[in-house]
Scaffold this motif. Structure first.
Motif, short mmCIF file in Angstrom:
data_model
loop_
_atom_site.label_atom_id
_atom_site.label_comp_id
_atom_site.label_asym_id
_atom_site.label_seq_id
_atom_site.Cartn_x
_atom_site.Cartn_y
_atom_site.Cartn_z
N MET A 48 0.77 -1.27 -0.06
CA MET A 48 0.14 -0.03 0.08
C MET A 48 0.81 1.36 0.06
O MET A 48 0.68 2.48 -0.66
CB MET A 48 -1.04 0.05 1.35
N GLU A 49 1.97 1.29 0.58
CA GLU A 49 2.86 2.54 0.89
C GLU A 49 3.54 2.59 -0.65
O GLU A 49 3.60 3.85 -1.01
CB GLU A 49 3.90 2.10 1.43
N TRP A 50 3.83 1.43 -1.43
CA TRP A 50 4.33 1.72 -2.78
C TRP A 50 3.21 2.27 -3.53
O TRP A 50 3.43 3.14 -4.65
CB TRP A 50 4.82 0.39 -3.35
N ALA A 51 2.02 2.06 -3.62
CA ALA A 51 0.86 2.43 -4.37
C ALA A 51 0.84 3.89 -4.47
O ALA A 51 0.53 4.63 -5.25
CB ALA A 51 -0.51 1.81 -4.18
N THR A 52 1.05 4.54 -2.98
CA THR A 52 0.76 5.91 -2.87
C THR A 52 1.99 6.49 -3.20
O THR A 52 1.70 7.58 -3.89
CB THR A 52 0.74 6.07 -1.13
N LEU A 53 3.24 6.02 -3.13
CA LEU A 53 4.36 6.79 -3.73
C LEU A 53 4.38 6.67 -5.02
O LEU A 53 4.83 7.85 -5.88
CB LEU A 53 5.49 5.91 -3.22
N VAL A 54 3.99 5.55 -5.92
CA VAL A 54 3.56 5.42 -7.35
C VAL A 54 2.90 6.56 -7.65
O VAL A 54 2.84 7.30 -8.96
CB VAL A 54 3.41 4.21 -7.81
N GLY A 55 1.57 6.61 -7.13
CA GLY A 55 0.46 7.65 -7.71
C GLY A 55 1.00 8.96 -7.17
O GLY A 55 0.56 9.71 -8.10
N THR A 56 1.54 9.22 -6.45
CA THR A 56 2.18 10.68 -6.01
C THR A 56 3.23 11.12 -7.34
O THR A 56 3.25 12.21 -7.70
CB THR A 56 2.98 10.76 -4.60
N GLY A 57 4.04 10.09 -7.19
CA GLY A 57 5.12 10.44 -8.40
C GLY A 57 4.48 10.58 -10.00
O GLY A 57 4.80 11.58 -10.76
N LEU A 58 3.59 9.61 -10.23
CA LEU A 58 2.87 9.77 -11.52
C LEU A 58 2.13 11.07 -11.47
O LEU A 58 2.13 11.85 -12.59
CB LEU A 58 1.81 8.71 -11.42
N GLY A 59 1.39 11.44 -10.44
CA GLY A 59 0.60 12.76 -10.51
C GLY A 59 1.47 14.05 -10.57
O GLY A 59 1.50 14.71 -11.50
N ALA A 60 2.79 13.96 -9.91
CA ALA A 60 3.96 15.00 -10.25
C ALA A 60 4.31 14.99 -11.83
O ALA A 60 4.38 16.22 -12.34
CB ALA A 60 4.87 14.87 -9.52
N VAL A 61 4.47 13.88 -12.19
CA VAL A 61 4.97 14.00 -13.86
C VAL A 61 4.10 14.26 -14.61
O VAL A 61 4.35 15.25 -15.60
CB VAL A 61 5.65 12.54 -14.03
N MET A 62 2.82 14.05 -14.40
CA MET A 62 1.44 14.28 -15.29
C MET A 62 1.45 16.02 -15.11
O MET A 62 1.26 16.60 -15.88
CB MET A 62 0.33 13.94 -14.90
#
Length: 156
Positions: free
Chosen positions: A1-15
Motif C-alpha cells: 500500500m505504501e508503494w501504491a501511494t508513492l507511485v501515485g504521487t510520483g505519477l501525479g507529479a510527472v503528469m
C-alpha cells in the motif's frame, strides 16, 4: 500500500509537470505567431505607406516652382529618396515570400515610373502621368490583395 501511494504521487507529479510544459509550449507558439503576424503587418503597412508618401511628395514637388528642368528632376528624385520606400522595400524583400516580393516589386517599379514621368517634365494632368498613376494604382491594389492573403495565412 505504501508503494501504491508513492507511485501515485510520483505519477501525479510527472503528469502535472508535463501538463505545465505543454501549456507553456502552446503559449510560446501563440506568442511567436502573434509577434510574427504583428511584425509582418507593420512591415507591409510601412511599405505601402512609404510608397504612398513618395507618390504624394513627388506630386507636390512636380507642382513647385523650379529654376529649370534639371532642378525639377533633382527635387523629385530627392523627395522620392527621402520617402524611405527603398529601405522598407529592401527589408520586406529579405523576409517575405516570393509571391509577396513579386507583388511589392511590381508596385515599386510602377512608383519609379511615376518618378521618371515627373522628372521628365510631366505634370499631374498630363496623359503620361495619368497612365503611370493608373498602372501604379493597379499594381498597389494587386499588392494589397497579396498582402492580405499572406496575413490571413498567419492569422489562424
Amino acid at each position: 500500500m505504501e508503494w501504491a501511494t508513492l507511485v501515485g504521487t510520483g505519477l501525479g507529479a510527472v503528469m502535472g509537470v508535463g501538463a505545465t510544459l505543454v501549456g507553456e509550449q502552446v503559449r510560446w507558439r501563440r506568442t511567436v505567431r502573434d509577434n510574427r503576424l504583428q511584425d509582418r503587418r507593420n512591415l507591409y503597412a510601412d511599405c505601402l505607406v512609404s510608397f504612398r508618401r513618395a507618390h504624394e511628395d513627388m506630386r507636390l514637388a512636380a507642382d513647385e516652382e523650379h529654376a529649370g528642368p534639371q532642378a525639377r528632376a533633382a527635387r523629385i528624385r530627392q523627395v522620392y529618396r527621402e520617402s524611405g520606400c527603398d529601405e522598407v522595400r529592401e527589408r520586406l524583400m529579405l523576409t517575405a515570400s516570393d509571391e509577396v516580393t513579386s507583388a511589392i516589386e511590381a508596385a515599386y517599379v510602377s512608383l519609379r515610373k511615376i518618378r521618371e514621368v515627373f522628372a521628365a517634365g510631366s505634370t499631374v494632368p498630363s496623359p503620361d502621368y495619368q497612365a503611370a498613376r493608373q498602372a501604379h494604382k493597379d499594381a498597389t491594389e494587386a499588392a494589397r490583395a497579396v498582402l492580405r492573403r499572406d496575413l490571413s495565412t498567419l492569422d489562424l
